[in-house]
Design a protein around this motif. Structure first.
Motif, short mmCIF file in Angstrom:
data_model
loop_
_atom_site.label_atom_id
_atom_site.label_comp_id
_atom_site.label_asym_id
_atom_site.label_seq_id
_atom_site.Cartn_x
_atom_site.Cartn_y
_atom_site.Cartn_z
N VAL A 582 60.85 49.15 28.26
CA VAL A 582 61.66 48.23 28.22
C VAL A 582 61.36 47.62 26.76
O VAL A 582 59.98 47.46 26.21
CB VAL A 582 61.56 47.11 29.36
CG1 VAL A 582 62.79 46.03 29.09
CG2 VAL A 582 61.42 47.57 30.44
N GLU A 583 62.53 47.25 25.77
CA GLU A 583 62.05 46.83 24.55
C GLU A 583 62.96 45.30 24.27
O GLU A 583 64.16 45.26 24.76
CB GLU A 583 62.54 47.77 23.61
CG GLU A 583 61.55 48.95 23.45
CD GLU A 583 61.81 49.99 22.49
OE1 GLU A 583 61.00 50.63 21.89
OE2 GLU A 583 63.14 49.89 21.99
N VAL A 584 62.60 44.57 23.33
CA VAL A 584 63.33 43.43 23.04
C VAL A 584 63.17 43.39 21.52
O VAL A 584 62.05 43.23 20.91
CB VAL A 584 62.82 42.27 23.65
CG1 VAL A 584 63.31 40.94 22.93
CG2 VAL A 584 62.77 41.94 24.97
N ARG A 626 48.71 37.79 29.85
CA ARG A 626 47.80 37.76 30.79
C ARG A 626 48.67 38.51 32.04
O ARG A 626 47.94 38.90 32.87
CB ARG A 626 47.47 36.24 31.28
CG ARG A 626 46.65 35.54 30.02
CD ARG A 626 46.51 34.19 30.48
NE ARG A 626 45.62 33.82 31.57
CZ ARG A 626 44.91 32.73 31.75
NH1 ARG A 626 45.07 31.71 31.02
NH2 ARG A 626 44.08 32.49 32.73
N LEU A 627 49.85 38.05 32.22
CA LEU A 627 50.60 38.62 33.33
C LEU A 627 50.44 40.30 33.36
O LEU A 627 50.43 40.97 34.13
CB LEU A 627 51.94 38.20 33.27
CG LEU A 627 52.16 36.82 33.87
CD1 LEU A 627 53.58 36.39 33.70
CD2 LEU A 627 51.54 36.31 35.01
N SER A 628 50.61 40.84 31.91
CA SER A 628 50.59 42.15 31.52
C SER A 628 49.21 43.05 32.10
O SER A 628 49.17 43.68 32.81
CB SER A 628 50.78 42.56 30.50
OG SER A 628 49.83 42.06 29.39
N HIS A 629 48.15 42.05 31.83
CA HIS A 629 46.86 42.53 32.38
C HIS A 629 46.52 42.41 33.73
O HIS A 629 46.14 43.48 34.52
CB HIS A 629 45.96 41.64 31.69
CG HIS A 629 45.67 42.02 30.26
ND1 HIS A 629 44.73 41.15 29.38
CD2 HIS A 629 46.00 42.85 29.29
CE1 HIS A 629 44.88 41.55 28.00
NE2 HIS A 629 45.68 42.65 28.22
N LEU A 630 47.36 41.49 34.41
CA LEU A 630 47.22 41.43 35.80
C LEU A 630 47.98 42.25 36.60
O LEU A 630 47.66 42.78 37.68
CB LEU A 630 47.90 39.82 36.15
CG LEU A 630 47.66 39.41 37.67
CD1 LEU A 630 46.23 39.31 38.01
CD2 LEU A 630 48.45 38.06 37.88
N SER A 648 57.62 45.80 23.55
CA SER A 648 57.89 46.84 24.45
C SER A 648 57.00 46.67 25.58
O SER A 648 55.85 46.32 25.35
CB SER A 648 57.64 48.22 23.82
OG SER A 648 56.30 48.35 23.14
N LEU A 649 57.73 46.98 26.68
CA LEU A 649 56.94 46.69 28.09
C LEU A 649 56.93 48.28 28.55
O LEU A 649 58.10 48.69 28.98
CB LEU A 649 57.14 45.80 28.87
CG LEU A 649 57.16 45.66 30.46
CD1 LEU A 649 55.17 45.31 30.35
CD2 LEU A 649 57.62 44.75 31.18
N THR A 650 55.97 48.73 29.03
CA THR A 650 55.98 50.13 29.81
C THR A 650 55.83 49.75 31.24
O THR A 650 54.60 49.22 31.62
CB THR A 650 54.81 51.15 29.10
OG1 THR A 650 55.19 51.13 27.52
CG2 THR A 650 55.11 52.49 29.86
N LEU A 651 56.58 50.20 31.96
CA LEU A 651 56.35 50.19 33.53
C LEU A 651 56.40 51.59 34.30
O LEU A 651 57.10 52.59 33.67
CB LEU A 651 57.69 49.34 33.97
CG LEU A 651 57.57 47.84 33.66
CD1 LEU A 651 58.95 47.28 34.24
CD2 LEU A 651 56.58 47.15 34.12
#
Length: 805
Positions: A582-584, A626-630, A648-651
């Protein structure tokens, strides 16, 4: 018959005392100089160097290695040492006073330490340069023992002689070196910097006393320089460290030399200007020397020139002491002479290279300056007292009045001290309650705004209400960010990982941020590539939505022209591994490379004025990290100033069926129901009364549980079906206690209850989370409160026909 010895008994005792003091000082200086080896410790100075081709070359420690020009780091050095040891009847240890590298140390093939994985990190500094390693008895064999050191560094490395011996004696040598090279300079730096700040405050009050300014600035530079020298991590690296460390050294030396010369009554204008020019030209000269590859030699010469300047100052101080021969001039002479001696000694130790991590004595030269400063203050006070006594001779009445005034001043000081202590306690109590008190009026405003019916208002009024709602939403967003941080600090955020429809979440966010981007004249583009195999994302959808909401809010806020792109696609890895990317992307100001890591810090803001947008609290990206680390997912950033930023977020992807997302519920609120409100703030209670009346609910209210029960009894004990209680109540009571009191008073029925709180401290959040009651943080949106009331009232009695429970 009397002896012909010209020395009297008193003179002989004085001479003996002086010799004793001199012996103690000499022993102290030897300890500082690092003469820690005792007879039981074996010092190994000879080693063999093994290059990459296996060629063996004898070397004498300390040994150094530098990265060749054009070569790629790291630079390495492989040494082998031989230690002849007898049968050990006590524990042994190895000690390296100066290991300026990341190393792997083995004894007879047994690994004692291995830090080669940090080879590309900066060289160890301060305490980390000293290695003290205990050797297990099983590693030692009688006779020859082979010690190998494989060292690596980013640009350069250096290895000192190695010491091996009884563990307790080696540890004592290590402690002595730490005391002399790290702890002592750190303490002296702290003391002299504190004294310098006091002197600078005094100079700020008496600007005409330039001596205070020179001493304060010079002493402060001295303290900062000494503290910098013992920091475990330097704020600057490479050539910048060498240049500015030397420049700061020359600056504080020049300031203190000018102080000494002027204190001695000398006005050498040309000398002052030359010294100022010398101090200010240091960075430029050193950077120029580095461009010619002569930084090391020029730095050494520059430090020697600083010692020469100190020698000139020492000459002026010596002439002053010879003429006056008072305590102050002698202390100044002692301080200058000691500084000169220590500077020469430190320069020579650094020049000959026999110790690659020596105990520098220059920081300790600040001690006599500290004594000098205290003596000057004390002497000035004593002189002023004597002058005052001389002027007041014979004026007993005036002395009595002054004494009375002094006693009154002391009493006032005691009163002021008590008031200051009370003010400090009040400040602490204020800070503890600040979050609660700031949220109260915003909470009340939101309830009032939610109670206003907008359908019957005219267009200007609707626009005004809409703008008020947007401003309130911005305040709620800021407080919500603070609450998110507090919730994570309290450890109450627990991810609920499951398969979910990523496309549904992202398109809903696109619909939410589309109007915001349009109002700024931006285009929000949404592009998602669906997966033909029906793979879903696996994570916590609520926390993922929070991450993406913050990223989109940042993109819209810091983009003044162009647009924002929200995209997602399935990226296939090796084998069967797949993940969603996911990218912004935005066309905003971009983030300078030097600040790209800091933007994830709490309360850090770039403050780009040309980008437009209101400034927030600087918590958005901190919450994202912090949420991504969580969640255990990766958030990456790529930004170019003037061109924009990409997050970018990798899920992880999964073939499991997506969890059904709850549909937006209608919030039926049956009229005429009774609600108990426990709130000690009159404004918030009035807002709740207005809001509930607008919802056709009836209510009993009070500041405490007892007041609510009294109001309830006065109304004929109606059937209360819900309780809304503030957490913080008067006299240290809590909403949890009030709810229990009300449920018991209402006949022991399990009446649905909601706790609202303006206290966002981690301790309060943990207490609320551990309770079995639902809770919301102020300010609570009116719609959210209505939704909870609808759900609670539908639990206690049947809902309106046709509406869901």
């Amino acid at each position: 018959m009397q002896s012909a010895n010209p020395l009297s008994a008193a003179s002989r005792r004085c001479l003996t005392t002086r010799r004793l003091v001199a012996a103690c000082v000499l022993a102290w200086l030897q300890a500082l100089a690092g003469q820690e080896a005792c007879a039981a410790i074996v010092t190994l100075r000879e080693a063999t160097r093994i290059d990459e081709r296996g060629v063996v070359t004898p070397v004498v420690l300390p040994a150094e290695a530098w990265l060749a020009k054009g070569a790629q780091p790291p630079v390495t050095l492989h040494l082998r040492l031989q230690a002849h040891l007898g049968t050990a009847d006590h524990d042994l240890a190895i000690y390296l006073p100066g290991l300026q590298a990341h190393s792997r140390i083995t004894l007879n093939g047994h690994v004692l330490e291995d830090q080669l994985d940090k080879a590309r990190s900066p060289r160890p500094r301060s305490l980390r340069r000293m290695r003290w390693l205990r050797v297990p008895d099983a590693f030692i064999r009688p006779g020859d023992n082979e010690i190998e050191i494989q060292a690596a560094g980013n640009q350069a490395l250096s290895i000192s002689p190695l010491m091996i011996g009884p563990a307790d004696e080696v540890e004592q040598a290590f402690d002595d070196r730490v005391l002399g090279a790290v702890i002592g300079p750190a303490l002296v730096a702290t003391i002299i910097a504190s004294l310098a700040l006091c002197v600078l405050v005094l100079w700020a009050r008496r600007r005409e006393e330039t001596l205070y300014g020179y001493f304060g600035i010079g002493a402060l530079g001295w303290g900062i320089h000494s503290g910098w020298s013992v920091l475990p991590t330097s704020p600057l690296q490479g050539v910048h460290h060498t240049v500015w460390w030397t420049a700061l050294y020359s600056f504080f030396v020049c300031m203190l030399v000018i102080f000494c010369v002027r204190f001695a009554g000398r006005r050498w204008r040309h000398f002052d200007r030359a010294v100022w020019a010398f101090a200010l030209l240091a960075p430029g000269v050193l950077y120029a020397a580095d461009s010619f590859g002569a930084l090391v030699s020029v730095t050494e010469a520059w430090l020697l020139a600083c010692i020469g300047i100190v020698a000139v100052g020492l000459t002026g101080v010596s002439l002053h002491a010879w003429r006056h021969r008072d305590t102050t001039s002698l202390l100044l002479l002692a301080a200058a002479a000691l500084s000169f001696s220590f500077g020469v000694r430190d320069w020579w130790v650094s020049h000959n290279g026999l110790d690659n991590n020596p105990v520098y004595l220059t920081p300790y030269a600040g001690l006599p300056f500290i004594v000098l400063a205290f003596w000057m203050l004390i002497d000035g006070f004593v002189r002023a007292t004597r002058d005052l006594e001389t002027l007041n001779t014979g004026l007993e009445e005036r002395v009595a009045r002054k004494s009375s005034d002094l006693r009154q001043a002391l009493d006032d000081m005691r009163v002021a001290r008590d008031a200051a202590q009370a003010a400090n306690s009040a400040k602490s109590r204020f800070l503890a309650a600040a979050s609660h008190d700031l949220r109260q009026p915003i909470h009340a405003l939101g309830l009032y705004l939610g109670s206003i019916a907008r359908d019957g208002t005219g267009s200007p009024a609707r626009d005004t209400l809409q703008r008020m709602g947007e401003s309130l939403t911005a305040l709620q967003t800021m407080l919500g960010a603070l609450l998110d941080v507090s919730r994570m600090d309290a450890g109450v955020v627990v991810p609920q990982v499951d398969a979910f429809d990523l496309t549904h979440v992202l398109r809903r966010l696109g619909d939410e941020f589309g109007p915001l981007a349009e109002r700024k004249g931006l285009r929000l583009a949404i592009h998602g590539v669906p997966d033909s195999q029906g793979l879903q994302a696996r994570s916590d959808p609520v926390l993922v939505e929070r991450i993406m909401r913050n990223l989109l809010a940042n993109a819209v806020q810091y983009t003044s022209s162009g647009g924002v792109l929200l995209s997602w696609r399935l990226r296939r890895g090796r084998g069967t591994m797949c993940c969603w990317l996911v990218e912004v992307r935005d066309t905003g100001c971009g983030i300078p490379e030097s600040e790209q890591e800091r933007v994830f810090d709490e309360f850090y803001r770039l403050g780009h004025e040309p980008c437009g947008g209101a400034m927030g609290l600087g918590l958005g990206l901190s919450i994202v990290r912090r949420l991504s680390h969580l969640l255990g997912v990766e958030v990456a950033m790529d930004s170019r100033p003037g061109r924009g930023t990409r997050f970018s977020l990798t899920l992880p992807a999964t073939a499991a069926a997506a969890r059904a997302m709850p549909a937006p519920e209608v919030d039926p609120l049956p009229p005429g129901r009774w609600v108990a409100v426990v709130e000690d703030d009159p404004d918030v209670r009035m807002a709740m009364r207005t809001l509930l009346s607008g919802w056709q609910c009836r209510f009993v209210e009070g500041a405490t549980g007892a007041e609510v029960l009294g109001h309830w009894q006065s109304l004929g004990r109606p059937h209360v079906e819900a309780i809304v209680a503030d957490f913080r109540l008067p006299q240290g009571h809590t909403g949890l206690e009030a709810i229990g009191q009300l449920q018991a008073g209402f006949g022991g029925r399990p009446v649905p209850a909601l706790v609202v709180t303006g206290d966002a401290t981690p301790e309060r959040l943990r207490a609320l989370t551990q309770s079995t009651l639902p809770w919301l943080s102020k300010p609570v949106p009116a719609a959210r409160l209505r939704s909870w009331l609808s759900s609670a009232l539908c639990q206690t009695s049947p809902c309106i026909p046709g509406e869901p429970a």
